[in-house]
Design an enzyme around this catalytic site. Sequence first.
Site, PDB file in Angstrom:
ATOM      1  N   ARG A  55      83.165  50.674  52.666  1.00 27.26           N
ATOM      2  CA  ARG A  55      82.020  49.866  53.125  1.00 27.26           C
ATOM      3  C   ARG A  55      81.045  49.563  51.987  1.00 27.26           C
ATOM      4  O   ARG A  55      80.329  48.571  52.014  1.00 27.26           O
ATOM      5  CB  ARG A  55      81.301  50.597  54.261  1.00 27.26           C
ATOM      6  N   TYR A 108      67.144  26.864  59.326  1.00 31.25           N
ATOM      7  CA  TYR A 108      68.491  26.812  59.927  1.00 31.25           C
ATOM      8  C   TYR A 108      68.399  27.327  61.366  1.00 31.25           C
ATOM      9  O   TYR A 108      67.794  28.375  61.608  1.00 31.25           O
ATOM     10  CB  TYR A 108      69.386  27.715  59.066  1.00 31.25           C
ATOM     11  N   ASP A 180      66.071  31.592  51.949  1.00 29.78           N
ATOM     12  CA  ASP A 180      67.444  31.145  52.179  1.00 29.78           C
ATOM     13  C   ASP A 180      67.723  30.070  51.132  1.00 29.78           C
ATOM     14  O   ASP A 180      67.252  28.939  51.240  1.00 29.78           O
ATOM     15  CB  ASP A 180      67.602  30.598  53.607  1.00 29.78           C
ATOM     16  N   LYS A 205      79.399  28.384  52.089  1.00 30.25           N
ATOM     17  CA  LYS A 205      79.214  26.966  51.772  1.00 30.25           C
ATOM     18  C   LYS A 205      79.759  26.672  50.361  1.00 30.25           C
ATOM     19  O   LYS A 205      80.944  26.703  50.157  1.00 30.25           O
ATOM     20  CB  LYS A 205      77.739  26.605  51.928  1.00 30.25           C
TER      21      LYS A 205
END
Length: 389
Positions: A55, A108, A180, A205
Site C-alpha cells: 500500500r 469540477y 486542483d 487526463k
Amino acid sequence: MKQNTRLIHAGRSKKWTGTAVNPPVVRASTIVFDTMSELKEATRQRGNRVPFYGRRGTQTHFAFQEAMCELEGGAGCALYPCGAAAVSGALLSFLKQGDHLLMVDNAYEPTRGLCDKLLAGLGIETTYYDPLVGAGIVDLIKPNTRVIFLESPGSLTMEVQDIPAICQVAQAHNIITILDNTWASPILCQPFALGVDISIQAATKYIVGHSDVMLGTASATAKHWPQLREHSYLMGYCASADDVYAASRGLRTLGVRLTQHEQSALKVAHWLAARPEVATIRHPAFSDNPGQQFFKRDFTGSNGLFSFVLTQGTAEQVQAFIEGMQHFKMGFSWGGYESLITATMNVQALRTATSWPYSGPLIRLHIGLEDPDDLIADLEQAFLRFATA
Ligand SMILES: *Cc1c(COP(=O)(O)O)cnc(C)c1O
C-alpha cells in the site's frame, strides 16, 4: 534543463530502472526482508521511497512519485486510485469536524458533490467563492476556516484564478491551500512557486494521455507532506503498479502532446469565434477570458480543453449538434489523444456564489491529436444539423 528534457529524465534514475529504459512494473502486497534491521529501517521510513508494504508503494510508484516532485516542485507526492480520490484524500487529510472550507464556485462537479453530500455530513461547512475573488477572499475567512480549495482554470467555464493573491491571504491566516492543477498538467503551471500548499492532478487526463487508466496524485510542500502522506495512507488510498507504470510512460510524451493539443485547440477555437452562432469562447488564452491576465502571468501555455457558448439553442438543436459527429466522441473526461464533446444546458445550476452571464447552451470540446482541419469540418456539419433541427 528545459521542460521537454526534464520530462524524459524525471523519475528515471538507475535506482528505479536498473538496466531497462523504463522503471519496471513491480507488483507487490507483501514486502519481505532478510534481516530484522532491514525490516526495522523500512518501518522507520514507512514507504518513503523504501519498500515497506504494498500500500506504501513499490519501485514503480517511487519512480513516478519522484518524477512528479521534479516536475511540479513538491516535496512529496501521494498516489490515489483516481483524481476524485486525490481530491477527497487531500481534503480529508486536513479537515475535521467543525472546520470551514472555502471552495471555488466553478469547481469540477464531483468536487462540489463531495462538499455538499459528504463533508457536510461530517460537520465540515463549505462556502463557495467567486473564482475571480483574488485577495478579496480575506472577507470570506472565518475563525474556523482551515482550507481554501482552488481549481484554475475551472474545467468547464475556464475562469483563471489569481493563485498567488489567494495563497498570500491564506498564508497570513495559517490556512492551507489546495489546488486542483489538472488542467495545467505538471508542466503548464508551477503551483508551489505560486504559493500553493497541495497540488492535485487527475493523472487520468493528460499524464496518462490515452483514456485507459484512472489515477490521481496530490503533491505537497515539505511542511504539509508528512500529514498528507500519513492521513492518505491511514484512509487506505493506493494505486496499482500497472496504472502507475502507464502514468510514468505518459510523462515522456506529455510535452509534445500538449504542444499539439494547444496548437490544434487554438485553431479550432479561433474558427469557432468567427461563427455567428457563438456568443463567446471560454479559452484561457483568449483575451476576453475571465482572469486572462493571471493566465498570461502564471501559465506557460494552454492545452486542448475549452468551451464555447451558443447565443441560443434548444435541447433538440444541441442534440442534433452533438449526435452524428464523425471525429468528436460524446463523453466526459479529456486529456486523451481523442477529441471529445459534451454539452451543458444550464451552467447556472452548477454554481451558487456567482451568476453565469449567458443563457445559451455551453459546449465543451477536448481537441485531440487528429488534424484540426478534419475537426473543423466536423463542427461545420454540426452547425448545419443545429440550424435545421
Ligand atoms: C477528471 C477530473 C477530476 C477527477 O479525476 P478522475 O480520475 O476522473 O477521478 C478532478 N478534477 C478535474 C479538474 C478533472 O478534470
